[in-house]
Design a protein around this motif. Structure first.
Motif, short mmCIF file in Angstrom:
data_model
loop_
_atom_site.label_atom_id
_atom_site.label_comp_id
_atom_site.label_asym_id
_atom_site.label_seq_id
_atom_site.Cartn_x
_atom_site.Cartn_y
_atom_site.Cartn_z
N UNK A 1 0.86 -1.18 0.00
CA UNK A 1 0.00 0.00 0.00
C UNK A 1 0.90 1.24 0.00
N UNK A 2 0.87 1.96 -1.12
CA UNK A 2 1.83 3.02 -1.40
C UNK A 2 1.20 4.40 -1.22
N UNK A 3 1.91 5.30 -0.56
CA UNK A 3 1.52 6.71 -0.48
C UNK A 3 2.13 7.37 -1.70
N UNK B 1 4.80 -8.28 -6.33
CA UNK B 1 4.29 -7.18 -5.52
C UNK B 1 3.26 -6.39 -6.31
N UNK B 2 2.02 -6.38 -5.82
CA UNK B 2 0.98 -5.51 -6.35
C UNK B 2 1.05 -4.20 -5.59
N UNK B 3 1.10 -3.08 -6.28
CA UNK B 3 1.11 -1.78 -5.61
C UNK B 3 -0.28 -1.18 -5.66
N UNK B 4 -0.84 -0.90 -4.48
CA UNK B 4 -2.18 -0.37 -4.37
C UNK B 4 -2.16 0.87 -3.46
N UNK B 5 -3.29 1.56 -3.36
CA UNK B 5 -3.32 2.90 -2.78
C UNK B 5 -3.34 2.92 -1.24
N UNK B 6 -2.45 3.74 -0.71
CA UNK B 6 -2.50 4.15 0.70
C UNK B 6 -2.81 5.65 0.74
N UNK B 7 -3.53 6.09 -0.29
CA UNK B 7 -3.89 7.48 -0.61
C UNK B 7 -2.72 8.19 -1.27
N UNK B 8 -3.02 9.36 -1.84
CA UNK B 8 -1.96 10.18 -2.43
C UNK B 8 -1.38 11.12 -1.38
N UNK B 9 -2.24 11.90 -0.72
CA UNK B 9 -1.74 12.90 0.24
C UNK B 9 -2.65 12.98 1.46
N UNK B 10 -3.03 11.81 1.98
CA UNK B 10 -3.87 11.81 3.19
C UNK B 10 -3.20 11.08 4.34
N UNK B 11 -1.93 10.79 4.23
CA UNK B 11 -1.23 10.14 5.33
C UNK B 11 -0.60 11.19 6.23
N UNK B 12 -1.42 12.15 6.64
CA UNK B 12 -1.02 13.23 7.54
C UNK B 12 -2.21 13.57 8.42
N UNK C 1 -5.14 5.38 5.94
CA UNK C 1 -4.00 5.85 6.74
C UNK C 1 -4.36 5.86 8.23
N UNK C 2 -3.47 5.33 9.04
CA UNK C 2 -3.63 5.24 10.49
C UNK C 2 -4.84 4.37 10.88
N UNK C 3 -5.50 3.78 9.90
CA UNK C 3 -6.70 3.00 10.19
C UNK C 3 -7.92 3.85 10.44
N UNK C 4 -7.82 5.18 10.23
CA UNK C 4 -8.94 6.08 10.51
C UNK C 4 -9.92 6.09 9.33
N UNK C 5 -11.20 5.91 9.64
CA UNK C 5 -12.23 6.00 8.61
C UNK C 5 -13.58 6.23 9.28
N UNK C 6 -14.53 6.72 8.51
CA UNK C 6 -15.91 6.86 8.95
C UNK C 6 -16.80 6.73 7.72
#
Length: 363
Positions: free
Chosen positions: A244-246, A259-270, A307-312
């Motif tokens: 999971x790539x930023x 290795x499959x590269x999938x989304x860890x978001x573009x700019x939400x790992x902050x 990111x960080x496991x945060x979601x709603x």
């Protein structure tokens, strides 16, 4: 995973192919239902006509081209490159039956022999010729409903070659490379099946039977230690994994066919305004726009890791609006049919998890 994943070049699990349906594995790409269902675990004749295979081979400029037809489903013949890992296979649907995968020979399909089941974790071995047949298997809905299969999505982060670990506030995020090697060797040696994300989606929908010993390997963040210490282990044991790539931080191509590269978001790992992740601070529209950017970089929009496991619920709307089918959390558990695709649990691998604890975590 079949024993062939331990072989260095061309596993003997031949009879595998790329599907012309594409890489996304979305439901819309699957073969439409047929009006009648086959008997459980039985293959339905459907080998392609010789002229169709000849036309396929003639249209390819690949000297390693291998034309594959499908026995057991109404799917067109397709081309695959001998010796390469293959792309998604068709996931056909039939009224009154549940698909149970593709196999290397009709007897294995009839037995639903997990060791002979093939998917994108395997390489094609076309043999001495340039044509192969892949055999499909089916189960009754009652039989599928009676199975108790839970799929662990294993979650790794950073890696260290120091057995004593690292001095870091997030020390538990660091896996000892020696432990990781033992984990991957176990999956390979014990024949674990490594589902693709489209297979996992179909499994959740009740449209696909997965083997009891199935697992998905993932890594969050694409830290440099992933490339240095983990990827060589995956290559050595022929274990398929997802990174999971930023994409704001990394945009290079995958380091390995495994290795499959999938989304860890573009700019939400902050952090966002409230100190929690941007995924629970931004609007659904902003989330969707960010995820579309990451999908464009990666060329894939199957699944994201929060990111960080945060979601709603707002996060889930943004993920769906961006065209993603699934999202993984850091909540513990196994994935079973009927799971919430936008809040899938994972199995966290902490520093110091030896082989015995790892085996227990697989469920």
């Amino acid at each position: 995973m079949s024993p062939s994943r331990r072989a260095p070049a061309r596993p003997l699990l031949a009879l595998v192919v790329v599907t012309a349906l594409g890489l996304s594995g979305c439901a819309a790409d699957r073969v439409p239902p047929e009006p009648t269902a086959p008997a459980a675990s039985a293959a339905v004749p459907g080998e392609a006509a010789p002229d169709a295979l000849e036309a396929l081979l003639a249209s390819s400029g690949d000297p390693a081209a291998c034309a594959v037809s499908f026995d057991g489903a109404d799917a067109p013949p397709v081309l695959q490159s001998d010796g390469s890992l293959f792309a998604e296979l068709p996931l056909p649907r039939r009224e009154g039956a549940v698909f149970a995968g593709w196999y290397s020979d009709p007897e294995a399909a009839a037995r639903r022999d997990a060791a002979a089941r093939v998917n994108i974790a395997d390489a094609v071995a076309c043999g001495d010729g340039d044509r192969l047949v892949l055999h499909g298997a089916w189960a009754t809905p009652e039989e599928a409903a009676g199975l108790d299969v839970g799929v662990p999505i294993l979650m790794y982060h950073q890696f260290t070659d120091r057995p004593e670990g690292v001095d870091d506030p997030l020390r538990l995020n660091w896996a000892y490379a020696g432990d990781f090697e033992a984990h991957m060797a176990y999956l390979a040696d014990e024949g674990y099946y490594l589902p693709s994300w489209s297979e996992l989606s179909a499994f959740i929908d009740g449209e696909l039977v997965l083997p009891e010993k199935s697992a998905i390997v993932t890594d969050d963040d694409a830290h440099s230690s992933w490339f240095d210490l983990a990827v060589p282990v995956l290559d050595a044991h022929h274990v398929l994994a997802t990174s999971f790539v930023i994409t704001k931080w990394r945009s290079e191509e995958t380091p390995s066919p495994y290795v499959l590269q999938r989304s860890h978001t573009h700019d939400m790992h902050d952090p966002g305004a409230d100190g929690r992740g941007r995924m629970v601070n931004w609007t659904a529209e902003e989330i969707a726009a960010d995820l579309r950017t990451s999908a464009d970089v990666l060329g894939a929009s199957e699944v994201i890791a929060y990111p960080f496991g945060h979601y709603d619920e707002r996060s889930k709307r943004g993920v769906a609006d961006a065209g993603f089918d699934m999202a993984v959390t850091i909540e513990p558990g196994l994935v079973r049919p009927g799971a919430d695709k936008l809040a899938l649990p994972r199995v966290r691998i902490d520093y110091g998890m030896g082989l015995e604890a790892f085996v227990a975590s697989l469920g």
